[in-house]
Scaffold this active site. Structure first.
Site, PDB file in Angstrom:
ATOM      1  N   GLU A  96       0.793  -1.253   0.146  1.00 47.56           N
ATOM      2  CA  GLU A  96       0.053  -0.097   0.045  1.00 47.56           C
ATOM      3  C   GLU A  96       0.711   1.153   0.120  1.00 47.56           C
ATOM      4  O   GLU A  96       0.342   2.211  -0.603  1.00 47.56           O
ATOM      5  CB  GLU A  96      -1.040   0.063   1.240  1.00 47.56           C
ATOM      6  CG  GLU A  96      -1.803  -1.331   1.375  1.00 47.56           C
ATOM      7  CD  GLU A  96      -1.392  -2.167   2.216  1.00 47.56           C
ATOM      8  OE1 GLU A  96      -2.043  -2.939   2.804  1.00 47.56           O
ATOM      9  OE2 GLU A  96      -0.004  -2.655   1.935  1.00 47.56           O
ATOM     10  N   GLY A 128      15.407 -37.320   1.510  1.00 45.82           N
ATOM     11  CA  GLY A 128      15.322 -38.237   0.649  1.00 45.82           C
ATOM     12  C   GLY A 128      13.723 -39.077   0.786  1.00 45.82           C
ATOM     13  O   GLY A 128      12.900 -38.480   1.419  1.00 45.82           O
ATOM     14  N   THR A 139      12.410 -39.313   4.509  1.00 48.00           N
ATOM     15  CA  THR A 139      11.902 -38.012   5.028  1.00 48.00           C
ATOM     16  C   THR A 139      10.504 -37.679   4.500  1.00 48.00           C
ATOM     17  O   THR A 139       9.598 -37.308   5.001  1.00 48.00           O
ATOM     18  CB  THR A 139      12.990 -36.951   4.636  1.00 48.00           C
ATOM     19  OG1 THR A 139      14.113 -37.248   5.280  1.00 48.00           O
ATOM     20  CG2 THR A 139      12.434 -35.623   5.036  1.00 48.00           C
TER      21      THR A 139
END
Length: 350
Positions: free
Chosen positions: A53, A294, A297
């Site tokens: 803004e 990987g 995970t």
């Protein structure tokens, strides 16, 4: 599409320009219109700088027109003092008579107070213009403040026969094994520039030695989150090069020598790991995370439904055997080709 939606659509376009550079603030877009003509526009500056803004109002050459103008903004103007003064006060100061807001700000310091402040000053406020689109634009920020966790993106590439990586026997060096093409890799680097953080497990660092940066795209590299339960990662690993802030998730207290660029965060690995990781990310004001591996995970987050979006590349090559790709179910929202690769984007079913 009516004219109000047209101007809000322009706000959404502007908001995309700041994604990745404003964290932990959202990237907001703002347009100011006088007699059906845009006289000012702006988006959020880097953290600590001006909000959308302010930038839009500052861009208006003839400030006297503001008293007869309409302001459009994707997210509710703030009503509190933070790094900058309240945007709602600036709108009131310039006596802008009408404001269209895409969606309410869920931050506890705002949450409707900006609207109340504007209306109390006599401003004609309309909330909900392209609301769904604005919520999608600010999904990271809104998830963080509504669900008290980061927005979670899962990403992986898998071979044509469903493997995410070769077996240890197939590897010749500590380096990434590319399943996708160069165009797909560039897209991934763009995604990294858009998210606040990137997370990988121990084995990904040990086997690939990734940098987790945005080398193939112009933009800020995300904060690196690395799981290292026993502090067994080599200190010469690229993730420890100090070029990007890195948070290490560990259960050991022997090497927690945190500094500005390297932070150690202990968790209980016998308890729910993904939830604890999310708590750490919230503690560090991280709005979003892209999890790149990987497989273990990724699957740990999938198993408990702790994810929002999955982006899956399917390459044309075959590995024949190796580490299987994660299994996932959700709503397919996009499916397209990236040269020889396929890209599928999935949202989690609510």
């Amino acid at each position: 599409m009516n004219r109000h939606k047209v101007y809000m659509q322009r706000c959404l376009q502007l908001a995309t320009l700041g994604i990745g550079n404003t964290y932990p603030n959202p990237s907001v877009g703002c347009v100011i219109v006088h007699e059906n003509k845009i006289i000012g526009e702006g988006f959020t500056s880097e953290y600590g700088g001006s909000h959308a803004e302010v930038n839009a109002i500052n861009s208006v050459k003839n400030k006297t027109l503001l008293k007869q103008a309409t302001l459009y903004v994707t997210l509710e103007p703030c009503s509190h003092f933070g790094k900058t003064p309240p945007c709602s006060d600036l709108i009131i100061k310039h006596q802008i008579p009408k404001v269209f807001i895409g969606t309410i700000d869920l931050h506890q310091k705002v949450a409707g107070r900006g609207v109340e402040r504007l209306r109390a000053a006599g401003c004609d406020v309309h909330v909900g213009c392209l609301e769904d689109e604005c919520k999608a634009q600010h999904r990271r920020f809104l998830t963080f403040h509504n669900k008290k966790r980061p927005y979670i993106v899962l990403k992986w590439a898998q071979s044509a026969d469903g493997f995410i990586a070769p077996s240890d026997e197939q590897r010749n060096e500590v380096a990434p094994v590319w399943i996708t093409n160069i165009r797909s890799r560039q897209l991934v680097h763009r995604w990294r520039a858009e998210e606040h953080a990137i997370l990988v497990g121990t084995n990904t660092v040990l086997k690939d030695n990734p940098s987790l940066t945005t080398r193939d795209w112009s933009g800020s590299s995300p904060i690196r989150i690395v799981i290292d339960k026993k502090n067994k990662l080599p200190k010469n690993a690229t993730v420890f090069d100090g070029k990007v802030k890195t948070i290490v998730i560990t259960d050991s207290k022997s090497e927690q020598y945190s500094n500005k660029s390297l932070i150690y965060e202990p968790i209980n690995f016998e308890a729910a790991i993904p939830e604890q990781i999310c708590e750490i990310l919230v503690k560090n004001d991280i709005l979003s995370v892209i999890i790149e591996g990987g497989s273990k995970t990724l699957q740990s987050f999938i198993a408990i439904g702790l994810w929002d979006e999955a982006r899956i590349f399917k390459g044309s090559t075959k590995l024949n055997y190796g580490i299987k790709a994660p299994e996932i179910e959700g709503n397919i929202i996009s499916e397209k080709k990236v040269l020889s690769d396929s890209l599928i984007i999935i949202n989690r079913s609510n």
